[in-house]
Design an enzyme around this catalytic site. Structure first.
Site, PDB file in Angstrom:
ATOM      1  N   GLU A   1       0.828  -1.213   0.000  1.00  0.00           N
ATOM      2  CA  GLU A   1       0.000   0.000   0.000  1.00  0.00           C
ATOM      3  C   GLU A   1       0.862   1.263   0.000  1.00  0.00           C
ATOM      4  O   GLU A   1       0.526   2.245  -0.660  1.00  0.00           O
ATOM      5  CB  GLU A   1      -0.946   0.010   1.210  1.00  0.00           C
ATOM      6  CG  GLU A   1      -1.867  -1.195   1.273  1.00  0.00           C
ATOM      7  CD  GLU A   1      -1.233  -2.421   1.951  1.00  0.00           C
ATOM      8  OE1 GLU A   1      -1.876  -3.477   1.953  1.00  0.00           O
ATOM      9  OE2 GLU A   1      -0.097  -2.303   2.471  1.00  0.00           O
TER      10      GLU A   1
ATOM     11  N   GLY B   1       1.914 -10.554 -17.102  1.00  0.00           N
ATOM     12  CA  GLY B   1       3.372 -10.569 -17.122  1.00  0.00           C
ATOM     13  C   GLY B   1       3.906  -9.780 -18.305  1.00  0.00           C
ATOM     14  O   GLY B   1       3.334  -8.761 -18.695  1.00  0.00           O
TER      15      GLY B   1
ATOM     16  N   GLY C   1       7.261  -5.448  -6.307  1.00  0.00           N
ATOM     17  CA  GLY C   1       6.746  -4.095  -6.503  1.00  0.00           C
ATOM     18  C   GLY C   1       6.175  -3.837  -7.888  1.00  0.00           C
ATOM     19  O   GLY C   1       5.591  -2.788  -8.136  1.00  0.00           O
ATOM     20  N   ALA C   2       6.327  -4.804  -8.803  1.00  0.00           N
ATOM     21  CA  ALA C   2       5.811  -4.608 -10.169  1.00  0.00           C
ATOM     22  C   ALA C   2       4.292  -4.485 -10.176  1.00  0.00           C
ATOM     23  O   ALA C   2       3.729  -3.631 -10.864  1.00  0.00           O
ATOM     24  CB  ALA C   2       6.253  -5.763 -11.062  1.00  0.00           C
TER      25      ALA C   2
ATOM     26  N   ASP D   1       2.418  -3.449  -7.746  1.00  0.00           N
ATOM     27  CA  ASP D   1       2.049  -2.171  -7.127  1.00  0.00           C
ATOM     28  C   ASP D   1       2.247  -1.031  -8.120  1.00  0.00           C
ATOM     29  O   ASP D   1       1.459  -0.087  -8.163  1.00  0.00           O
ATOM     30  CB  ASP D   1       2.886  -1.921  -5.864  1.00  0.00           C
ATOM     31  CG  ASP D   1       2.751  -3.052  -4.856  1.00  0.00           C
ATOM     32  OD1 ASP D   1       1.655  -3.633  -4.757  1.00  0.00           O
ATOM     33  OD2 ASP D   1       3.747  -3.361  -4.174  1.00  0.00           O
TER      34      ASP D   1
END
Length: 315
Positions: free
Chosen positions: A39, A231, A260-261, A263
């Site tokens: 978040e 992907g 983190g991709a 996010d």
């Protein structure tokens, strides 16, 4: 600042120690400290794209809590509703450095300060000041109280006529068992407008195989937009207005760190939808920020400013 927020989110930010050298975590001797948490990644990404973002959590009265508060403030995120407790510690994690593939991650978060966030602590005026709520499935996994807080916040925002996005962010290790995870995330999905799973997550949650089938499943639950990450191939979307399709991914020179991709992807999609861009453009922006995220080491290092994003998307 909290008079008019574009987005509010809540969850567990953590202090992250990233290995400075490759190899198994038990052999690494030097680490660098950074902020982590799904978040807080999205909040940071949205803030860098000049959206007004509020973040709600509880932190321990310890050095990690102080570090996190400073890091969030530095990103221009509104932290006025973050509270501190002397009863619990702030969560942390350690992450290995890899040349390729997924890094090894170990969490130290059970019973953390953030896991005690309860529905009674929901500041309705603060949430109502935001136009949109972004939620991840991680928060509900932290504790029964956090699950109730998630449900309560989503229901409240929908009742206020606001939009709600949900990234399932499946973390099986945080749940008592797989079925509880599936049932809980799907019950949360029924409370959101925009649902953003990865294809593998969609398969786990529905038992179905194709993006089209998975999207249909969530449309029956009342979701108005489903965007499924595929992907490197890009992402599939289906919207309540009947539009659907696949938006191609961006070319990635070298995958450095995959954490983190998702996010980054959520940041792109949510920011663009809040700017009233067409769905296809929103998904394209999600693909772009997801690509930038995997090409950088830290969870947040790849999250771009508007100028950096435009440069990457136009090149």
């Amino acid at each position: 600042m909290d008079k008019h927020l574009d987005v509010v989110t809540f969850g567990e930010p953590m202090a992250m120690f990233c290995a400075n050298e490759t190899g198994p975590l038990d052999e690494v001797t030097a680490f660098s400290k950074a902020l982590a948490g799904a978040e807080s990644n999205v909040a940071t990404g949205l803030s860098r794209l000049e959206h007004r973002v509020g973040y709600v959590t509880k932190l321990g009265e310890d050095s990690f809590g102080s570090f996190i508060m400073k890091a969030l403030n530095k990103e221009g995120i509104d932290t006025s509703r973050i509270t501190f407790t002397g009863q619990r510690r702030t969560g942390m994690l350690v992450k290995s450095k890899v040349e390729s593939g997924d890094p090894q991650v170990e969490y130290f978060r059970k019973g953390s300060a953030a896991s005690t966030l309860s529905p009674e602590e929901l500041d309705k005026a603060y949430f109502a000041s935001a136009g949109h709520l972004h939620v991840t499935g991680i928060s509900a996994a932290l504790s029964p109280e956090c699950q109730k807080f998630s449900e309560h916040a989503m229901a409240f925002m929908r009742a206020q006529g606001k939009t709600v996005s949900l990234d399932p962010n499946l973390r099986p290790s945080l749940w008592p068992d797989r079925q509880t995870m599936v049932d809980t995330i799907n019950s949360l999905a029924a409370r959101c407008d925009w649902f953003l799973p990865g294809l593998a997550e969609g398969k786990i949650l529905t038992g179905l195989d194709t993006p089209e089938e998975i999207a249909s499943y969530y449309f029956k639950l009342g979701v108005s937009l489903v965007v499924i990450k595929l992907g490197p191939e890009g992402a599939y979307y289906r919207s309540a207005d009947g539009s659907e399709g696949i938006v191609k991914g961006f070319k990635v020179e070298k995958v450095i760190d995959t954490v983190g991709a998702g996010d980054g992807f959520a940041t792109g999609v949510v920011s663009a939808l809040l700017e009233k861009l067409p769905t296809q453009e929103a998904v394209r922006r999600g693909n772009a920020i997801g690509a930038l995220a995997v090409m950088s080491r830290g969870d947040m290092d790849g999250l771009p400013t508007r100028e950096e994003l435009a440069r990457f998307m136009n090149r």
